[in-house]
Motif scaffolding. Structure first.
Motif, PDB file in Angstrom:
ATOM      1  N   THR A 131       0.939  -1.240  -0.079  1.00 10.55           N
ATOM      2  CA  THR A 131      -0.120  -0.110  -0.021  1.00 10.55           C
ATOM      3  C   THR A 131       0.950   1.225  -0.195  1.00 10.55           C
ATOM      4  O   THR A 131       0.608   2.028  -0.659  1.00 10.55           O
TER       5      THR A 131
ATOM      6  N   ALA B 228       2.076   1.946  -3.382  1.00  7.99           N
ATOM      7  CA  ALA B 228       1.133   2.478  -4.161  1.00  7.99           C
ATOM      8  C   ALA B 228       1.141   3.966  -4.052  1.00  7.99           C
ATOM      9  O   ALA B 228       0.814   4.731  -4.881  1.00  7.99           O
ATOM     10  N   ILE B 229       1.195   4.326  -2.679  1.00  4.91           N
ATOM     11  CA  ILE B 229       1.009   5.801  -2.711  1.00  4.91           C
ATOM     12  C   ILE B 229       2.217   6.476  -3.253  1.00  4.91           C
ATOM     13  O   ILE B 229       2.034   7.662  -3.779  1.00  4.91           O
TER      14      ILE B 229
ATOM     15  N   LEU C 202      -6.902   3.523  -5.063  1.00  3.56           N
ATOM     16  CA  LEU C 202      -6.467   3.560  -3.667  1.00  3.56           C
ATOM     17  C   LEU C 202      -7.533   3.669  -2.656  1.00  3.56           C
ATOM     18  O   LEU C 202      -7.655   3.053  -1.655  1.00  3.56           O
TER      19      LEU C 202
ATOM     20  N   LEU D 202      -4.608   2.634   5.932  1.00  2.00           N
ATOM     21  CA  LEU D 202      -4.506   3.632   4.808  1.00  2.00           C
ATOM     22  C   LEU D 202      -4.203   5.090   5.454  1.00  2.00           C
ATOM     23  O   LEU D 202      -3.402   5.647   5.110  1.00  2.00           O
TER      24      LEU D 202
END
Length: 374
Positions: free
Chosen positions: A247, A250-251, A269, A284
């Protein structure tokens, strides 16, 4: 251990009482050994440090040692030699009983399960602390010592803290209390003043990897966890079990397009945040907050190890100096407040993430515009 929820256990990981080898806390162990060998064992120890670095595991190691060690005073065979380690063999009866939750010389105070809901209570109530009266009223067996582990004292409400203070003021003979805390500054000064502090530091990268391998044998260690976990094996393991490193990547990947975010990637996302109460949203939000914090620090300090490929390049472009760092720090604070308010208002998780993405885009545009790059 019980199949009921346990406040002192991270889902998917062994309980701290099952930790066989302790990594990274040699200094703390040496302090306990010195006090024990010098017959200066304080009746209360406060184990401080960030969450997940092994303070509870250390508390159980100390408890095993104290309950398995020779009785205080000289024996029929003379004075026992000084102890050189807190380690107790895994097959020792005390160690076995502690793992089974049946050691009569050990009492654990933690957030209990609500009988009505079957879920953990949000605090350690005063009734839980009052159980110590019965524990101390029983005749001491074994070597005569009795140990209490509080994990963690931060969870106590005011009445429970005051009840614990009374125990600390008049501790029973041969009783040792081990208080785990992640935020010692929030503990009552009257409690802190009656404890000896045992400061525990975050784990080094080497110790983090060794502790991770013990907690999750067979799981590959993602190098990005060294930066993301900040020396916390608990945090590293949670991220590994829940895809947190992926994750975060991905950010970082999404941020490479700033000041213009890829709307489809941002939506993907946002949709990964799940429901408000399933833990995915919290993770997240925490990772977005961590990204912004690392981004802000990049403008005022030397770059450290990357948490994801391309992170250093993103930071250098978006936060070229102290002025940009202040802007990002302000944005982090604002978005953190928005996230808390959004959760309290039960806003749709994906809408909350989209709103944060747009704020990040706006901030990046401002910085790059002033720098003349956009």
């Amino acid at each position: 251990m019980s199949d009921l929820p346990q406040a002192d256990r991270i889902a998917g990981l062994p309980h701290p009482c099952e930790t066989e080898h302790l990594f990274g806390h040699d200094g703390a162990c040496a302090q306990v050994l010195e006090a024990f060998n010098g017959d200066r064992m304080h009746h209360a120890w406060m184990l401080t440090g960030p969450k997940g670095i092994g303070k509870a595991s250390l508390a159980y190691q100390i408890a095993r040692f104290l309950l398995a060690a020779d009785p205080p005073g000289d024996s029929l065979f003379g004075t026992p030699p000084p102890a050189t380690s807190l380690a107790v063999p895994a097959d020792h009866p005390v160690a076995s009983r502690i793992r089974a939750g049946s050691e009569p010389g050990l009492c654990i105070l933690r957030r209990p399960v609500d009988d009505k809901t079957g879920k953990l209570k949000t605090v350690i109530p005063v009734d839980t602390v009052r159980e110590l009266r019965q524990f101390f009223s029983l005749s001491a067996g074994g070597n005569g010592r009795r140990v209490v582990i509080v994990d963690c004292i931060d969870d106590m409400n005011a009445n429970a803290a005051n009840a614990l203070l009374k125990v600390l003021e008049e501790p029973p003979q041969e009783a040792i209390l081990l208080l785990v805390t992640h935020q010692p500054g929030r503990i009552l000064p009257t409690i802190r003043s009656r404890c000896r502090t045992l400061a525990c530091a975050p784990l080094s990268p080497e110790d983090l990897q060794r502790a991770f391998a013990q907690a999750l044998p067979g799981h590959a260690f993602d190098p990005g966890l060294i930066a993301l976990a900040a020396g916390s094996v608990g945090q590293a393991a949670e991220l590994a079990l829940t895809g947190g490193a992926e994750t975060y990547r991905a950010i970082v990947s999404l941020s490479q397009g700033l000041p213009q975010l890829d709307r489809s990637a941002l939506l993907k996302l946002a949709n990964s945040s799940g429901r408000a109460n399933d833990g995915k949203l919290d993770q997240l939000l925490n990772l977005l907050d961590l990204f912004l914090a690392r981004l802000a620090r990049a403008g005022v300090s030397l770059p450290g190890q990357e948490a994801a490929s391309g992170e250093a390049e993103v930071f250098a472009r978006l936060c070229p100096g102290p002025a940009a760092a202040r802007i990002w720090a302000d944005a982090q604070l604002e978005l953190s407040q928005r996230a808390r308010q959004g959760k309290m208002a039960n806003l749709d998780p994906s809408s909350l993430i989209l709103d944060m993405g747009l704020k990040i885009e706006e901030t990046a545009s401002k910085i790059l515009r002033e720098k003349g790059l956009s």
